[in-house]
Design a protein around this motif. Structure first.
Motif, PDB file in Angstrom:
ATOM      1  N   ALA A 234      27.844  51.920  18.364  1.00 48.41           N
ATOM      2  CA  ALA A 234      26.255  51.657  17.520  1.00 48.41           C
ATOM      3  C   ALA A 234      26.322  50.708  18.662  1.00 48.41           C
ATOM      4  N   GLU A 235      26.552  49.689  19.342  1.00 50.37           N
ATOM      5  CA  GLU A 235      26.351  49.173  19.750  1.00 50.37           C
ATOM      6  C   GLU A 235      24.778  49.593  20.752  1.00 50.37           C
ATOM      7  N   VAL A 236      24.318  50.582  20.954  1.00 53.18           N
ATOM      8  CA  VAL A 236      23.775  50.334  21.777  1.00 53.18           C
ATOM      9  C   VAL A 236      22.040  50.597  20.718  1.00 53.18           C
ATOM     10  N   PRO A 237      22.057  51.710  19.832  1.00 51.83           N
ATOM     11  CA  PRO A 237      21.053  50.735  18.978  1.00 51.83           C
ATOM     12  C   PRO A 237      20.840  49.868  18.018  1.00 51.83           C
ATOM     13  N   VAL A 238      22.309  48.999  17.764  1.00 50.75           N
ATOM     14  CA  VAL A 238      21.981  48.299  16.780  1.00 50.75           C
ATOM     15  C   VAL A 238      21.072  47.048  18.102  1.00 50.75           C
ATOM     16  N   THR A 239      21.956  46.022  19.287  1.00 54.12           N
ATOM     17  CA  THR A 239      21.517  45.279  20.406  1.00 54.12           C
ATOM     18  C   THR A 239      20.749  45.665  20.469  1.00 54.12           C
ATOM     19  N   ASN A 240      19.717  47.221  19.955  1.00 47.97           N
ATOM     20  CA  ASN A 240      17.918  46.813  20.768  1.00 47.97           C
ATOM     21  C   ASN A 240      17.206  46.675  19.838  1.00 47.97           C
ATOM     22  N   PHE A 241      18.097  46.355  18.750  1.00 52.09           N
ATOM     23  CA  PHE A 241      16.693  45.935  17.067  1.00 52.09           C
ATOM     24  C   PHE A 241      16.717  45.021  17.970  1.00 52.09           C
ATOM     25  N   TYR A 242      16.686  43.817  19.041  1.00 50.35           N
ATOM     26  CA  TYR A 242      16.161  42.939  19.085  1.00 50.35           C
ATOM     27  C   TYR A 242      15.486  42.715  20.692  1.00 50.35           C
ATOM     28  N   ARG A 243      15.508  43.709  21.296  1.00 50.42           N
ATOM     29  CA  ARG A 243      14.716  43.979  22.351  1.00 50.42           C
ATOM     30  C   ARG A 243      12.858  44.099  22.591  1.00 50.42           C
ATOM     31  N   GLU A 245      12.280  41.316  22.017  1.00 46.26           N
ATOM     32  CA  GLU A 245      11.772  39.931  20.611  1.00 46.26           C
ATOM     33  C   GLU A 245      12.289  38.445  21.155  1.00 46.26           C
ATOM     34  N   LEU A 246      11.300  37.608  20.487  1.00 42.34           N
ATOM     35  CA  LEU A 246      11.703  36.299  20.794  1.00 42.34           C
ATOM     36  C   LEU A 246      11.973  35.739  19.468  1.00 42.34           C
ATOM     37  N   LEU A 247      13.246  35.205  19.271  1.00 38.12           N
ATOM     38  CA  LEU A 247      13.541  34.939  17.847  1.00 38.12           C
ATOM     39  C   LEU A 247      13.533  33.047  18.254  1.00 38.12           C
ATOM     40  N   ASN A 248      13.824  32.742  17.137  1.00 37.84           N
ATOM     41  CA  ASN A 248      13.879  31.134  16.811  1.00 37.84           C
ATOM     42  C   ASN A 248      14.965  30.650  16.911  1.00 37.84           C
ATOM     43  N   GLU A 249      15.612  29.318  17.747  1.00 33.07           N
ATOM     44  CA  GLU A 249      17.188  29.425  17.766  1.00 33.07           C
ATOM     45  C   GLU A 249      17.983  29.019  16.254  1.00 33.07           C
ATOM     46  N   GLY A 250      16.631  29.048  15.180  1.00 33.10           N
ATOM     47  CA  GLY A 250      17.682  28.650  14.224  1.00 33.10           C
ATOM     48  C   GLY A 250      18.157  29.948  13.843  1.00 33.10           C
ATOM     49  N   ASP A 251      17.321  31.112  14.190  1.00 31.61           N
ATOM     50  CA  ASP A 251      17.843  32.841  13.698  1.00 31.61           C
ATOM     51  C   ASP A 251      19.648  33.156  14.383  1.00 31.61           C
ATOM     52  N   LEU A 252      19.405  31.988  15.252  1.00 29.86           N
ATOM     53  CA  LEU A 252      20.762  32.644  15.845  1.00 29.86           C
ATOM     54  C   LEU A 252      22.036  31.975  14.572  1.00 29.86           C
ATOM     55  N   PRO A 253      23.490  32.662  14.599  1.00 34.24           N
ATOM     56  CA  PRO A 253      23.631  33.945  15.621  1.00 34.24           C
ATOM     57  C   PRO A 253      22.851  35.548  14.471  1.00 34.24           C
ATOM     58  N   MET A 366      16.685  43.290  28.259  1.00 37.44           N
ATOM     59  CA  MET A 366      16.000  44.174  27.770  1.00 37.44           C
ATOM     60  C   MET A 366      14.962  42.794  26.865  1.00 37.44           C
ATOM     61  N   LYS A 367      14.866  42.229  27.697  1.00 41.47           N
ATOM     62  CA  LYS A 367      13.915  40.674  27.360  1.00 41.47           C
ATOM     63  C   LYS A 367      14.215  39.688  26.027  1.00 41.47           C
ATOM     64  N   LYS A 376      11.230  25.401  24.771  1.00 40.29           N
ATOM     65  CA  LYS A 376      11.742  26.120  25.680  1.00 40.29           C
ATOM     66  C   LYS A 376      12.470  27.942  25.437  1.00 40.29           C
ATOM     67  N   LYS A 377      11.935  28.492  26.907  1.00 38.59           N
ATOM     68  CA  LYS A 377      12.143  30.304  25.975  1.00 38.59           C
ATOM     69  C   LYS A 377      13.292  30.102  27.117  1.00 38.59           C
ATOM     70  N   SER A 378      14.524  30.684  26.193  1.00 37.13           N
ATOM     71  CA  SER A 378      16.116  31.112  26.952  1.00 37.13           C
ATOM     72  C   SER A 378      16.174  32.022  26.323  1.00 37.13           C
ATOM     73  N   LEU A 379      17.268  33.446  27.205  1.00 35.85           N
ATOM     74  CA  LEU A 379      17.871  34.360  27.719  1.00 35.85           C
ATOM     75  C   LEU A 379      18.963  34.102  26.339  1.00 35.85           C
ATOM     76  N   ALA A 380      19.031  35.038  25.716  1.00 30.19           N
ATOM     77  CA  ALA A 380      20.889  34.868  24.623  1.00 30.19           C
ATOM     78  C   ALA A 380      21.399  35.293  25.132  1.00 30.19           C
ATOM     79  N   HIS A 381      22.546  35.213  24.425  1.00 31.33           N
ATOM     80  CA  HIS A 381      23.810  35.736  25.116  1.00 31.33           C
ATOM     81  C   HIS A 381      24.281  37.191  24.185  1.00 31.33           C
ATOM     82  N   THR A 382      24.886  38.598  24.345  1.00 25.25           N
ATOM     83  CA  THR A 382      24.656  39.594  22.946  1.00 25.25           C
ATOM     84  C   THR A 382      26.618  39.489  23.230  1.00 25.25           C
ATOM     85  N   LEU A 383      26.893  40.464  22.092  1.00 26.80           N
ATOM     86  CA  LEU A 383      28.475  40.399  22.667  1.00 26.80           C
ATOM     87  C   LEU A 383      28.626  41.682  21.350  1.00 26.80           C
ATOM     88  N   ASN A 384      30.054  42.236  21.434  1.00 26.54           N
ATOM     89  CA  ASN A 384      30.500  43.169  20.474  1.00 26.54           C
ATOM     90  C   ASN A 384      31.587  44.152  21.045  1.00 26.54           C
TER      91      ASN A 384
END
Length: 423
Positions: A234-243, A245-253, A366-367, A376-384
């Motif tokens: 399920a890592e594949v479809p779930v992580t790709n929810f955010y492909r 996407e430009l999130l706001n820092e406040g959205d994390l985690p 996934m950008k 400032k725009k930065s790449l997020a970190h992904t974990l599973n």
């Protein structure tokens, strides 16, 4: 995917760290840098030509307005040549960029500094062990014989209707399987993960995003008519929810959990070590995924480890945690902890979960970026992590909880099963 800028700025570090995976990549790194240099030079030339072309176009307009048609037509001939040149440069730029991307796809993630040296699973580092191995009665059976004795899993029927590695769960076996799924999901949602039900098929872009594609080991099931892949987790479809996407820092985690069947060809897997539930082509798993701020991702990883520890403590299964060595890391991972449960009847450890931090490797593919308060725009970190994979957990329960009267159901699962023993 590794970032070209990072490779350019830390060339020797990249080569040395990938050597921890037992890879010699100096030639590939040089090729990456050469292609990037060619791409940048081509882009610079193209930008200059396009700027000149735009300048001349404006000049042509002014000349026509001024009644200087002959001069305007002379300049138009020049712009025609520039357009042809820009077309050729654009084609070259696209070709070089594609070659660069394909080459970057072949480079795995850089191991974290804490990853030990090593060539295979024999070199993994045991960092934690907990739980008592039960003393079983004489004549204790492995789970595949218990499954047959109590008629709860039918491996032969699965082989009849599909093939080896596709078991059929029956009666109390099916109920116990469903109980584990519900229990895992409840534990995850209680810990703050949002539950999702996701497709079991994904497109190529999703497979590329998490590093499942290109499929170097031939593990993915492919449906050619629809150009889709059965998910390995399920890592594949779930992580790709955010492909993309430009999130706001406040959205994390962002925390997600999902139950799915998982499909893996497991090419070349034969022998006694893959009997019964030890190695399957289709199996059930509950996954947890986190999208994290880079500064907090390793703290989050430790939190995921503690979360899975808590589940195994409640199941009262003897387990241990290993830090994977460089030679045993998956392609996309920077650091992975494996959980293994002890199979008393088989007298061996069985992997039941992997918890990984991919840092920016998947996010770059996934950008997936976030924007901080300053813009400032930065790449997020992904974990599973697997929380948990069912087949070997079930195998551990069947073998470790067997008694002369039958298989006792772990106390924490009884509200889900509705029975205390399989007899």
């Amino acid at each position: 995917m590794l970032q070209v800028q990072f490779i350019r700025d830390h060339k020797e570090e990249v080569i040395q760290k990938l050597a921890k995976r037992n890879l010699e990549v100096s030639g590939q790194i040089e090729q990456v840098l050469q292609l990037d240099e060619e791409r940048r030079a081509t882009q610079t030339t193209l930008d200059a030509i396009l700027a000149e072309s735009n300048k001349l176009s404006k000049e042509i307009g002014m000349l026509f307005k001024s009644g200087k048609a002959q001069e305007a037509n002379e300049i138009k001939k020049k712009t025609a040549g520039l357009k042809e040149e820009s077309k050729e440069l654009t084609e070259k730029l696209n070709s070089v960029a594609a070659q660069l991307t394909e080459l970057l796809y072949t480079l795995p993630n850089i191991p974290h500094d804490s990853v030990p040296e090593g060539n295979s699973d024999e070199d993994n580092e045991v960092i934690f062990e907990e739980g008592e191995v039960p003393s079983l009665q004489d004549g204790a059976l492995p789970h595949w014989e218990l499954a047959k004795k109590y008629d709860i899993i039918d491996f032969d029927l699965g082989a009849k209707i599909t093939g080896a590695g596709f078991p059929v769960y029956k009666g109390k076996g099916a109920r116990l399987q469903r109980a584990l799924i519900a229990y895992f999901l409840d534990k995850n949602t209680e810990a703050g993960y949002t539950e999702y039900q996701v497709p079991h098929l994904v497109n190529e872009a999703s497979g590329i995003g998490t590093g499942s594609l290109p499929d170097k080991e031939g593990q993915m099931y492919y449906i050619g008519q629809d150009d889709l892949y059965l998910i390995p987790t399920a890592e594949v479809p779930v992580t790709n929810f955010y492909r993309d996407e430009l999130l706001n820092e406040g959205d994390l985690p962002l925390l997600a959990t999902a139950y799915t069947p998982c499909f893996r060809r497991e090419a070349g897997s034969y022998g006694a070590h893959v009997r019964g539930l030890n190695r399957l082509h289709q199996f059930d798993k509950v996954e947890i995924v986190r999208i994290e701020h880079p500064e907090r991702s390793y703290e989050a990883l430790e939190g995921m480890v503690d979360h899975i520890k808590g589940i195994l403590r409640e199941l009262k299964l003897p387990y241990r945690i290993l830090r994977l060595c460089g030679g045993d890391l998956t392609f996309s991972s920077a650091l992975t902890y494996d959980f293994e449960v002890y199979s008393t009847a088989q007298e061996r450890w069985l992997e039941i979960s992997s918890v990984s931090n991919f840092e920016t490797f998947q996010a770059n593919r996934m950008k997936l970026r976030f924007r901080d308060a300053q813009g400032k725009k930065s790449l997020a970190h992904t974990l599973n992590g697997s929380s948990l994979a069912l087949p070997r957990v079930l195998a551990g329960i069947l073998e470790n909880y067997q008694t002369s009267e039958g298989i006792v159901v772990p106390e924490v699962l009884r509200p889900y099963t509705g029975f205390d023993i399989i007899s």
